[in-house]
Design a protein around this motif. Structure first.
Motif, PDB file in Angstrom:
ATOM      1  N   ASP A  29       0.866  -1.043  -0.059  1.00  0.00           N
ATOM      2  CA  ASP A  29       0.065   0.125  -0.058  1.00  0.00           C
ATOM      3  C   ASP A  29       1.057   1.153   0.045  1.00  0.00           C
ATOM      4  O   ASP A  29       1.679   1.507   0.916  1.00  0.00           O
ATOM      5  CB  ASP A  29      -0.995  -0.029   1.268  1.00  0.00           C
ATOM      6  CG  ASP A  29      -1.943   1.101   1.325  1.00  0.00           C
ATOM      7  OD1 ASP A  29      -1.799   1.978   0.491  1.00  0.00           O
ATOM      8  OD2 ASP A  29      -2.807   1.067   2.201  1.00  0.00           O
ATOM      9  N   GLU A  30       0.488   2.103  -0.961  1.00  0.00           N
ATOM     10  CA  GLU A  30       1.592   3.398  -1.039  1.00  0.00           C
ATOM     11  C   GLU A  30       1.220   4.312   0.123  1.00  0.00           C
ATOM     12  O   GLU A  30       2.008   5.238   0.247  1.00  0.00           O
ATOM     13  CB  GLU A  30       1.215   3.878  -2.390  1.00  0.00           C
ATOM     14  CG  GLU A  30       1.644   3.072  -3.857  1.00  0.00           C
ATOM     15  CD  GLU A  30       0.999   3.804  -4.932  1.00  0.00           C
ATOM     16  OE1 GLU A  30       0.494   4.965  -4.885  1.00  0.00           O
ATOM     17  OE2 GLU A  30       1.464   3.251  -6.050  1.00  0.00           O
ATOM     18  N   GLN A  31      -0.071   4.146   0.757  1.00  0.00           N
ATOM     19  CA  GLN A  31      -0.342   5.165   1.574  1.00  0.00           C
ATOM     20  C   GLN A  31      -0.036   4.998   2.986  1.00  0.00           C
ATOM     21  O   GLN A  31       0.169   5.800   3.921  1.00  0.00           O
ATOM     22  CB  GLN A  31      -1.932   5.406   1.550  1.00  0.00           C
ATOM     23  CG  GLN A  31      -2.331   6.152   0.353  1.00  0.00           C
ATOM     24  CD  GLN A  31      -3.781   6.668   0.278  1.00  0.00           C
ATOM     25  OE1 GLN A  31      -4.421   6.753   1.388  1.00  0.00           O
ATOM     26  NE2 GLN A  31      -4.390   7.307  -0.748  1.00  0.00           N
ATOM     27  N   LEU A  32       0.227   3.735   3.592  1.00  0.00           N
ATOM     28  CA  LEU A  32       0.230   3.284   4.594  1.00  0.00           C
ATOM     29  C   LEU A  32       1.378   2.201   4.624  1.00  0.00           C
ATOM     30  O   LEU A  32       1.197   0.993   3.931  1.00  0.00           O
ATOM     31  CB  LEU A  32      -0.868   2.987   5.530  1.00  0.00           C
ATOM     32  CG  LEU A  32      -0.702   2.375   6.886  1.00  0.00           C
ATOM     33  CD1 LEU A  32      -0.028   3.505   7.739  1.00  0.00           C
ATOM     34  CD2 LEU A  32      -1.883   1.785   7.503  1.00  0.00           C
ATOM     35  N   HIS A 100      -2.878  -1.728   8.971  1.00  0.00           N
ATOM     36  CA  HIS A 100      -3.928  -1.434   7.951  1.00  0.00           C
ATOM     37  C   HIS A 100      -5.330  -1.774   8.601  1.00  0.00           C
ATOM     38  O   HIS A 100      -6.428  -1.341   8.009  1.00  0.00           O
ATOM     39  CB  HIS A 100      -3.694  -2.491   6.968  1.00  0.00           C
ATOM     40  CG  HIS A 100      -2.678  -2.122   6.014  1.00  0.00           C
ATOM     41  ND1 HIS A 100      -1.301  -2.421   5.912  1.00  0.00           N
ATOM     42  CD2 HIS A 100      -2.639  -0.749   5.049  1.00  0.00           C
ATOM     43  CE1 HIS A 100      -0.557  -1.734   4.987  1.00  0.00           C
ATOM     44  NE2 HIS A 100      -1.520  -0.896   4.356  1.00  0.00           N
ATOM     45  N   ASN A 213      -9.634   1.712  -4.216  1.00  0.00           N
ATOM     46  CA  ASN A 213      -9.320   2.828  -4.898  1.00  0.00           C
ATOM     47  C   ASN A 213     -10.716   3.885  -4.669  1.00  0.00           C
ATOM     48  O   ASN A 213     -10.210   5.414  -4.483  1.00  0.00           O
ATOM     49  CB  ASN A 213      -9.298   2.657  -6.353  1.00  0.00           C
ATOM     50  CG  ASN A 213      -8.088   2.001  -6.830  1.00  0.00           C
ATOM     51  OD1 ASN A 213      -7.031   2.132  -5.905  1.00  0.00           O
ATOM     52  ND2 ASN A 213      -8.004   1.312  -7.906  1.00  0.00           N
ATOM     53  N   GLU A 216      -9.959   4.861  -0.710  1.00  0.00           N
ATOM     54  CA  GLU A 216      -8.588   5.876  -0.196  1.00  0.00           C
ATOM     55  C   GLU A 216      -8.609   7.079  -1.266  1.00  0.00           C
ATOM     56  O   GLU A 216      -7.929   7.961  -0.943  1.00  0.00           O
ATOM     57  CB  GLU A 216      -7.457   5.097  -0.502  1.00  0.00           C
ATOM     58  CG  GLU A 216      -7.651   3.832   0.646  1.00  0.00           C
ATOM     59  CD  GLU A 216      -6.320   2.886   0.607  1.00  0.00           C
ATOM     60  OE1 GLU A 216      -5.427   3.028  -0.196  1.00  0.00           O
ATOM     61  OE2 GLU A 216      -6.171   1.993   1.449  1.00  0.00           O
ATOM     62  N   ARG A 217      -8.898   6.819  -2.684  1.00  0.00           N
ATOM     63  CA  ARG A 217      -8.637   7.939  -3.680  1.00  0.00           C
ATOM     64  C   ARG A 217      -9.882   8.665  -3.949  1.00  0.00           C
ATOM     65  O   ARG A 217      -9.893   9.350  -4.971  1.00  0.00           O
ATOM     66  CB  ARG A 217      -8.107   7.350  -4.953  1.00  0.00           C
ATOM     67  CG  ARG A 217      -6.389   6.712  -4.475  1.00  0.00           C
ATOM     68  CD  ARG A 217      -5.809   6.027  -5.601  1.00  0.00           C
ATOM     69  NE  ARG A 217      -4.389   5.424  -5.230  1.00  0.00           N
ATOM     70  CZ  ARG A 217      -4.354   4.262  -4.793  1.00  0.00           C
ATOM     71  NH1 ARG A 217      -5.511   3.390  -4.502  1.00  0.00           N
ATOM     72  NH2 ARG A 217      -3.052   3.860  -4.411  1.00  0.00           N
TER      73      ARG A 217
END
Length: 391
Positions: A29-32, A100, A213, A216-217
């Protein structure tokens, strides 16, 4: 429980242990960053949902009922029943690290449910993630069972043609040949299950990615929700992902041809996916119901729209049919079940659950309403075979 039942449970437990998977589904995971330590995450929230359903609590761990199977005394069959289990262990899976698990599900765990799109996406994601993890373990379980027979065809066409005649007594073969053929059939069925798990894993991973997606986005999702609330907080909860071949009334919504396609290959696009996520849980004096499915799954959407147009009692019966036929990961308040249903009704509930749990191509329509009024009596009947102990 006799000695054979104990040994069966021991062997099954050992095989399941060998097939268990402890890995965070959000690794990369790029965010966490993944915390590294995988936890026993609850697919049905313990603090807000299971504790509200469970009997007991305080110094003693609260317990819920769930539907499952136990080997019969003669070890010739598996019998469905309500089983008592503590909420610390029920509905857990080792699919997320602690970081997570907290970060992804905080918007539904620490905040009151208000049916926002984000909250519904999170509930759907957790159901899909639980099913993804279950299929990963089922695939590994098949590999453990097959061992070096995984890629060996020990059930060739001439065995397949011969076996029905043998079972009907029309042809006799030596015992050692029969044993080889029967073992080949068993291995063949496990290999089919292994292949189907692979297809399911592929689709569920895509569903999880799409919902992630969206969560989170804030990207648009290929899945939509149908939300409904029942008046009254019934002590029933579930979180599941499944393919509904039939509607609440037992009518086919996936054709035989489409069913064969689903069994033999993965969907070509999100629009072709037949997986449905269902969440049911009590909160704030209501029982919340969320169906999540592909925007291309028009036949299922039409079936849910038909369901929600029914009068209250018929709607609850239809919803009960869906839960009992398609959901294994469900929890019930023990006192609620014991006080509201007779021993015969309790047996019937378990039997309806068993039909499709054993064969997903079958649907057992019933007149059972799981969502009945809360009891006022203080007496409690005992479920047949139950002792009040965790089993």
């Amino acid at each position: 429980m006799n000695s054979e039942q104990i040994e069966f449970k021991k062997l099954l437990g050992q095989t399941q242990k060998e097939a268990s998977i402890k890995a965070c589904l959000r690794v990369g995971d790029e965010q966490l960053e993944c915390s590294g330590k995988v936890v026993h995450a609850h697919s049905i929230q313990r603090g807000k949902i299971l504790e509200s359903i469970a009997d007991g609590g305080g110094e003693n761990e609260g317990k819920i009922y769930h539907l499952g199977f136990s080997p019969a005394e003669d070890m010739q069959s598996m019998q469905p029943e309500f089983k008592l289990q503590g909420i610390k262990k029920f509905s857990t899976f080792t699919g997320f690290c602690g970081g997570h698990d907290k970060a992804i599900f905080q918007p539904i765990e620490d905040v009151a449910f208000s049916a926002t799109t984000k909250q519904q996406n999170i509930y759907a994601y957790r159901a899909a993630a639980k099913e993804l993890h279950s299929n990963l373990e089922s695939k590994t379980f098949c590999e453990v069972l097959l061992g070096d027979k995984l890629n060996v065809d020990d059930f060739p066409p001439h065995y397949q043609m011969m076996l029905p005649h043998i079972k009907r007594g029309e042809r006799v073969v030596p015992d050692f040949i029969l044993e080889v053929i029967l073992q080949g059939e068993k291995n063949h069925n496990i290999r089919i299950r292994h292949m189907q798990c692979g297809h399911s894993i592929s689709e569920l991973q895509q569903i999880c990615d799409n919902l992630t997606n969206a969560i989170e986005r804030e990207e648009s999702s290929e899945f939509e929700h149908v939300y409904h609330a029942l008046e009254g907080a019934f002590p029933i909860a579930c979180s599941a992902s499944f393919i509904p071949y039939f509607d609440h009334d037992g009518r086919r919504i996936i054709s035989k041809q489409e069913e064969q396609r689903v069994a033999q290959s993965s969907a070509a696009s999100h629009a072709d996916m037949k997986n449905v996520m269902l969440n049911v849980f009590p909160e704030g004096g209501k029982t919340h119901i969320i169906f999540t499915f592909s925007k291309g799954n028009l036949s299922f959407k039409a079936s849910i729209e038909r369901l929600l147009k029914l009068e209250d009692e018929a709607l609850k019966i239809g919803l009960s049919n869906i839960v009992l036929n398609y959901v294994e990961n469900s929890a019930y308040g023990p006192k609620y079940i014991n006080d509201n249903f007779s021993p015969d009704q309790i047996k019937k509930i378990a039997e309806v659950f068993a039909v499709s749990a054993i064969d997903r191509d079958k649907f057992r329509k019933s007149d059972i309403n799981l969502f009945v009024a809360r009891p006022t009596a203080t007496t409690q009947r005992l479920v047949p075979g139950g002792s009040g102990r965790e089993r």
